[in-house]
Design an enzyme around this catalytic site. Structure first.
Site, PDB file in Angstrom:
ATOM      1  N   PHE A 147       0.864  -1.176   0.000  1.00 16.20           N
ATOM      2  CA  PHE A 147       0.000   0.000   0.000  1.00 16.20           C
ATOM      3  C   PHE A 147       0.899   1.224   0.000  1.00 16.20           C
ATOM      4  O   PHE A 147       1.515   1.558   1.010  1.00 16.20           O
ATOM      5  CB  PHE A 147      -0.938   0.039   1.197  1.00 16.20           C
ATOM      6  CG  PHE A 147      -1.850   1.244   1.145  1.00 16.20           C
ATOM      7  CD1 PHE A 147      -3.004   1.210   0.385  1.00 16.20           C
ATOM      8  CD2 PHE A 147      -1.528   2.410   1.821  1.00 16.20           C
ATOM      9  CE1 PHE A 147      -3.835   2.326   0.308  1.00 16.20           C
ATOM     10  CE2 PHE A 147      -2.343   3.523   1.751  1.00 16.20           C
ATOM     11  CZ  PHE A 147      -3.499   3.478   0.986  1.00 16.20           C
ATOM     12  N   ASP A 232       9.671   2.826   1.552  1.00 17.97           N
ATOM     13  CA  ASP A 232       8.488   3.608   1.893  1.00 17.97           C
ATOM     14  C   ASP A 232       8.312   3.532   3.410  1.00 17.97           C
ATOM     15  O   ASP A 232       7.767   2.575   3.944  1.00 17.97           O
ATOM     16  CB  ASP A 232       7.263   3.042   1.163  1.00 17.97           C
ATOM     17  CG  ASP A 232       5.983   3.800   1.486  1.00 17.97           C
ATOM     18  OD1 ASP A 232       5.971   4.567   2.473  1.00 17.97           O
ATOM     19  OD2 ASP A 232       4.985   3.613   0.764  1.00 17.97           O
ATOM     20  N   LYS A 261       3.302  11.547   6.655  1.00 12.43           N
ATOM     21  CA  LYS A 261       2.477  11.392   7.849  1.00 12.43           C
ATOM     22  C   LYS A 261       3.058  12.120   9.060  1.00 12.43           C
ATOM     23  O   LYS A 261       2.858  13.316   9.203  1.00 12.43           O
ATOM     24  CB  LYS A 261       2.216   9.916   8.125  1.00 12.43           C
ATOM     25  CG  LYS A 261       1.354   9.266   7.020  1.00 12.43           C
ATOM     26  CD  LYS A 261       0.765   7.958   7.433  1.00 12.43           C
ATOM     27  CE  LYS A 261       0.010   7.295   6.295  1.00 12.43           C
ATOM     28  NZ  LYS A 261      -1.186   8.027   5.873  1.00 12.43           N
TER      29      LYS A 261
END
Length: 406
Positions: A147, A232, A261
């Site tokens: 994801f 990531d 984030k």
């Protein structure tokens, strides 16, 4: 269906949202109006322990005073210039973030998906301009269960039907292999491979932790075969797993970090690609950009986040409290929990189907004052703020025990 215990004001707010928002989320039926530390308060005054942290965007909790202070000060000075001009915050933020990563350069963006898209562009440009791959032939190896975001490029190499269906045609150039299988990565690499893009720990898939040695093997393969290793770390990084980066768990340094984030401190969207000059230096003026990327408000907040991570305090807390969390969750295995995966303050908890779906358990936890998120049917994910206390973890686990006991 809205629970009958909701008061009129909460019902009105939910109805307004459901009437005017595109139906791309299915939120739990709580209307949050305030937050402080590890706790939020709904519109009716009920408090909840937030064990999601906005998918790790709130690593430092709601309204951390050190982050709020710098944001408020910057709001009064300057918020946006665009990259058409310099501002007095971006350079020092980039310097600090590059140092935290042990790299040379930073490409600032806004969202995690933008960081991934930017990393893909950089990897392809590096493949053509440095490695010498033939035009439009570059490929990137990715993992099943990944994801990395929801743009059309990214969902094109997802194997989640809900992310892919009806959004094609998709961009070519990606080769999927099983996650946690270094041999499969090596077999997929050929002369046209520019990079390997992986999550060191897969978040959306349910906090899937690869076996010890996997990241070291990927690093060795990428180095030997002359391809970039792209990590990531958008959810896993910045203290979440008890180290600054998840790659640190195996003392691995990728060629490129993708961050987001928590980098924005729960205040502003802020993401970044971080790499050395021989990689990120391939991007030249006019080839990539963002109006809001690198804005002074985000840079000021990001600098404070980096400064907070430099002390190591939050990494230490996540590591110690993660052991406490893991012990508590492991005690529930066989009592409604079938498996637990924990890395620092990040956990995937598989629920016995006989007791309900992950969504049903999340709804019951909501009723007991705890916010968690379901994924992939039977799994709930938790990612408590790194400022959470051990006693709060214990209370949350007790609520889960009561829910599972029925």
């Amino acid at each position: 269906m809205t629970t009958p215990s909701f008061h009129t004001e909460a019902l009105r707010v939910i109805d307004t949202a459901e009437t005017h928002l595109a139906n791309n989320y299915n939120p739990l039926e709580v209307v949050v109006s305030r937050g402080e530390g590890s706790w939020v308060t709904d519109i009716e005054g009920k408090r909840y322990l937030d064990l999601l942290s906005a998918y790790s965007a709130l690593n430092f909790g709601h309204g951390h005073p050190a982050i709020l202070a710098v944001a408020q000060e910057q709001l009064n000075r300057l918020t946006l210039t665009s990259r058409a001009f310099h501002n007095d915050k971006l350079g020092i933020f980039a310097q600090a973030l590059a140092a935290l990563c042990g790299k040379d350069l930073v490409l600032p963006m806004n969202t995690g998906a933008e960081a991934v898209e930017s990393g893909i562009k950089v990897a392809r440009a590096w493949g053509y301009r440095v490695k010498g791959i033939a035009a439009d032939a570059a490929t990137i190896v990715v993992a099943h269960g990944n994801f990395h975001g929801r743009t059309t490029t990214i969902v094109g190499f997802s194997d989640d039907a809900s992310a892919r269906d009806d959004f094609g045609p998709f961009a070519p150039g990606f080769v999927q292999v099983p996650f946690a299988d270094a041999a499969a990565i090596e077999a997929a690499i050929d002369d046209n491979t520019a990079a390997v893009l992986i999550e060191p720990i897969q978040g959306e898939a349910g906090v899937i932790i690869p076996p010890e040695g996997y990241l070291r093997a990927v690093r060795e393969i990428c180095t030997r075969r002359g391809v970039l290793m792209i990590a990531d770390e958008i959810q896993a990084g910045l203290g979440r797993v008890g180290t600054t980066f998840a790659c640190d768990r195996e003392q691995v340094v990728p060629d490129m970090y993708l961050l987001g984030k928590a980098l924005g401190g729960g205040i502003v969207p802020l993401s970044a690609v971080v790499a050395n000059r021989d990689v990120l230096g391939v991007i030249q003026p006019g080839q990539h950009g963002s109006t809001f990327g690198g804005n002074p408000l985000a840079a000021a907040v990001g600098l404070r986040v980096v400064e907070m991570l430099e002390s190591g305090e939050f990494q230490t807390r996540a590591a110690a409290l993660g052991e406490h969390l893991e012990a508590g969750l492991n005690a529930l295995i066989g009592q409604g929990v079938t498996d637990v995966r924990v890395a620092g303050l990040w956990a995937g908890i598989d629920i016995d189907p006989a007791l309900g779906t992950g969504r049903e358990i999340a709804e019951k936890m909501l009723a007991r004052g705890v916010l968690v998120k379901d994924t992939h049917g039977q799994t709930i994910r938790i990612a408590p703020p790194l400022v959470i206390r051990a006693t709060e973890i214990d209370w949350a686990i007790e609520q889960l025990r009561v829910v599972l006991a029925g």
